[in-house]
Design an enzyme around this catalytic site. Structure first.
Site, PDB file in Angstrom:
ATOM      1  N   HIS A   1     -13.658 -18.107  -5.455  1.00 30.92           N
ATOM      2  CA  HIS A   1     -13.976 -17.725  -3.937  1.00 30.92           C
ATOM      3  C   HIS A   1     -12.745 -17.264  -3.119  1.00 30.92           C
ATOM      4  O   HIS A   1     -12.736 -17.092  -1.924  1.00 30.92           O
ATOM      5  CB  HIS A   1     -14.717 -18.721  -3.114  1.00 30.92           C
ATOM      6  CG  HIS A   1     -15.835 -19.285  -3.755  1.00 30.92           C
ATOM      7  ND1 HIS A   1     -16.829 -19.173  -3.849  1.00 30.92           N
ATOM      8  CD2 HIS A   1     -15.813 -20.561  -4.405  1.00 30.92           C
ATOM      9  CE1 HIS A   1     -17.639 -19.946  -4.513  1.00 30.92           C
ATOM     10  NE2 HIS A   1     -16.902 -20.842  -4.798  1.00 30.92           N
TER      11      HIS A   1
ATOM     12  N   SER B   1       2.377   6.837   0.847  1.00 31.87           N
ATOM     13  CA  SER B   1       1.454   7.485   1.843  1.00 31.87           C
ATOM     14  C   SER B   1       1.972   8.935   2.201  1.00 31.87           C
ATOM     15  O   SER B   1       3.054   9.072   2.393  1.00 31.87           O
ATOM     16  CB  SER B   1       1.099   6.628   2.748  1.00 31.87           C
ATOM     17  OG  SER B   1       0.581   7.451   4.098  1.00 31.87           O
TER      18      SER B   1
ATOM     19  N   LYS C   1       4.545   2.933   3.238  1.00 32.56           N
ATOM     20  CA  LYS C   1       3.496   2.469   2.286  1.00 32.56           C
ATOM     21  C   LYS C   1       4.015   2.637   0.962  1.00 32.56           C
ATOM     22  O   LYS C   1       4.457   3.752   0.526  1.00 32.56           O
ATOM     23  CB  LYS C   1       2.199   3.130   2.407  1.00 32.56           C
ATOM     24  CG  LYS C   1       1.377   3.044   3.529  1.00 32.56           C
ATOM     25  CD  LYS C   1       0.978   1.749   3.866  1.00 32.56           C
ATOM     26  CE  LYS C   1      -0.237   1.196   2.873  1.00 32.56           C
ATOM     27  NZ  LYS C   1      -1.400   1.906   3.023  1.00 32.56           N
TER      28      LYS C   1
ATOM     29  N   GLU D   1      -5.822   0.722  -8.642  1.00 34.78           N
ATOM     30  CA  GLU D   1      -6.955   0.922  -7.906  1.00 34.78           C
ATOM     31  C   GLU D   1      -7.907   1.978  -8.830  1.00 34.78           C
ATOM     32  O   GLU D   1      -8.998   1.802  -8.969  1.00 34.78           O
ATOM     33  CB  GLU D   1      -6.677   1.712  -6.529  1.00 34.78           C
ATOM     34  CG  GLU D   1      -6.296   0.581  -5.444  1.00 34.78           C
ATOM     35  CD  GLU D   1      -5.447   1.194  -4.241  1.00 34.78           C
ATOM     36  OE1 GLU D   1      -5.793   2.582  -3.981  1.00 34.78           O
ATOM     37  OE2 GLU D   1      -4.556   0.840  -3.611  1.00 34.78           O
TER      38      GLU D   1
END
Ligand code: ARG
Length: 458
Positions: free
Chosen positions: A155, A276, A282, A289
């Site tokens: 979880h 970024s 970033k 991803e």
């Protein structure tokens, strides 16, 4: 001029030609098509349908086309409706008259099914090699990260401590089952339809077993309608890739979280991250991803062709031409996904101190309950006691491992001086040395098993 236009009074509409044309996709099957045609010429020659000279001319011509393809000097024409027509047209230009005999007893229906089965076998074998390489990388990580203790999550809550090697090995063993799915899909594809003709079987007594041997197929299809109409092998390949994609996506998801500022368990190599355009600070795990994102594409490709196939009766209908694009796409994307994932895992650095700081002493709550069980407290009662201790720690803002023996005894008299030994990460792991557990002996055994599996795959 079309090779099949004898019964037509006028040419196809231009839009119909474009609509019907599959060459942009199926030219990727050129090598399989040439191999199939060479085998077919040999088969026809063996039964005297082609003379030795005709066979030699055809084979030499096809080999020339194969060589020109490799050199990039082949020019396809708008009239080439698909790769099979294109190769026949090129052969005609290359050798003249004998080319007109090659298609004897053969249909594009058994031809395309043969080509595509050859392609699927090769493509899945290649993907399996990439899966095995990822397994090698994971095993190397497991070997070097055996001493690192991380929270095991359920979880996304810290649950119980595990060795990092144990985590990498979970990935290794799951990939072993994905490999088996690929092998099954290869076995399904390993059946030769050539000699099925259009639907009823070839009108000449070709030696199909010899054809299968020449083309490297394990067996000959038993039924010509099944031979030309079946596309279960495409679905199975797409399903195997989709399943692999889901597995890779799940591990990518973990590593994305682990690489976040909040976790800082791992740092991705710069080569496998991007920045970024706006925020200078970033560093994004785009590699992972994309791996996660492409799992949708693999499932989509499966769904896309499954949806097409379910309405198609036996045997060949042009709907089946829609089988190639999804499979070629899944294969190409999965080749990249596997290579990227291997590189990401191989090059990432594990941030041991950050992991250590984040190990929550509550991870040992189960071990504390097990301690009471060993003092003869029934597990349900022990669970309650530890639950109360946890609530107390939260309220008083005391770490579980900072509780004194006396504090603990106020909750249950069964606690003794030896309880403090429970508050040790290594002891916790060592206590889980059951086969399959995260204890050091178990992990060492898993590493042995993994090595043996890799060796068996070679
Ligand atoms: N381009 C077709 C395909 O990919 C080849 C088979 C065509 N057969 C036919 N009877 N029209 O499925």
């Amino acid at each position: 001029m079309k090779m099949w236009d004898g019964r037509f009074a006028k040419p196809s509409d231009r839009l119909m030609e474009e609509f019907n044309n599959s060459l942009p996709i199926d030219q990727r099957l050129a090598h399989e098509d040439i191999a199939g045609s060479i085998a077919w010429a040999n088969a026809l020659a063996r039964i005297g349908v082609l003379s030795g000279d005709e066979r030699d001319a055809i084979v030499t011509g096809l080999e020339k086309i194969r060589q020109r393809l490799a050199e990039g000097t082949i020019h396809f024409q708008p009239n080439d409706e698909d790769i099979h027509m294109a190769v026949e047209r090129l052969l005609t230009e290359e050798i003249g008259t004998p080319a007109a005999k090659l298609h004897t007893g053969r249909s594009r229906n058994d031809q395309v099914a043969t080509d595509f089965r050859l392609f699927v076998k090769n493509a899945l074998t290649d993907l399996s090699g990439h899966v095995i390489n990822l397994q090698r990388v994971l095993l190397a990580r497991a070997e070097s990260d055996a001493e690192i203790i991380v929270p095991g999550y359920t979880h996304l809550q810290q649950a119980q401590p595990v060795s990092l090697a144990h985590y990498w090995l979970s990935f290794f063993f799951l990939l072993g089952r994905e490999l088996r799915r690929c092998e099954n899909a290869i076995r399904t594809a390993d059946l030769m339809p050539l000699g099925s003709g259009a639907v009823a079987g070839c009108g000449f007594q070709v030696d199909r077993q010899a054809l299968a041997t020449e083309l490297g197929f394990a067996a000959v299809s038993d039924n010509s309608m099944d031979g030309v109409g079946a596309r279960d092998f495409v679905l199975e390949a797409l399903a195997a890739i989709a399943s692999l994609g889901i597995t890779l996506s799940r591990y990518a998801e973990d590593l994305i979280i682990w690489s976040s500022r909040e976790f800082q368990f791992v740092e991705l190599d710069d080569a496998w991250s991007t920045g970024s355009s706006m925020m200078p600070q970033k560093k994004n795990p785009d590699s992972l991803e994309l791996i996660r994102g492409k799992s949708g594409r693999f499932l989509g490709n499966y769904t896309r062709f499954a949806t097409t196939l379910k309405g198609v009766g036996l045997t060949y209908y042009k709907d089946l031409q829609e089988d190639k694009e999804p499979l070629l796409d899944s294969v190409h994307q999965m080749q990249m996904v596997l290579q990227v994932f291997s590189a990401v895992v191989q090059t990432l650095t594990v941030n041991c101190s950050s992991i250590e700081q984040r190990l929550d002493p509550f991870l040992l709550a189960t071990d504390l309950a097990d301690y009471l069980v060993r003092k003869n407290v029934p597990f349900r009662a022990a669970h309650k006691v530890i639950g109360r201790i946890v609530a107390y720690c939260i309220e008083k803002k005391v770490a579980l491992n900072k509780m004194s023996v006396k504090d603990l005894q106020s909750f249950d008299a069964a606690f003794g001086e030896d309880v403090l030994a429970v508050f040790d990460w290594k002891t916790a792991l060592a206590g889980r040395d059951v086969p399959g557990g995260t204890g050091p002996t178990s992990v060492a055994r898993q590493i042995e098993t993994a090595r043996a599996q890799l060796a068996a795959n070679r």
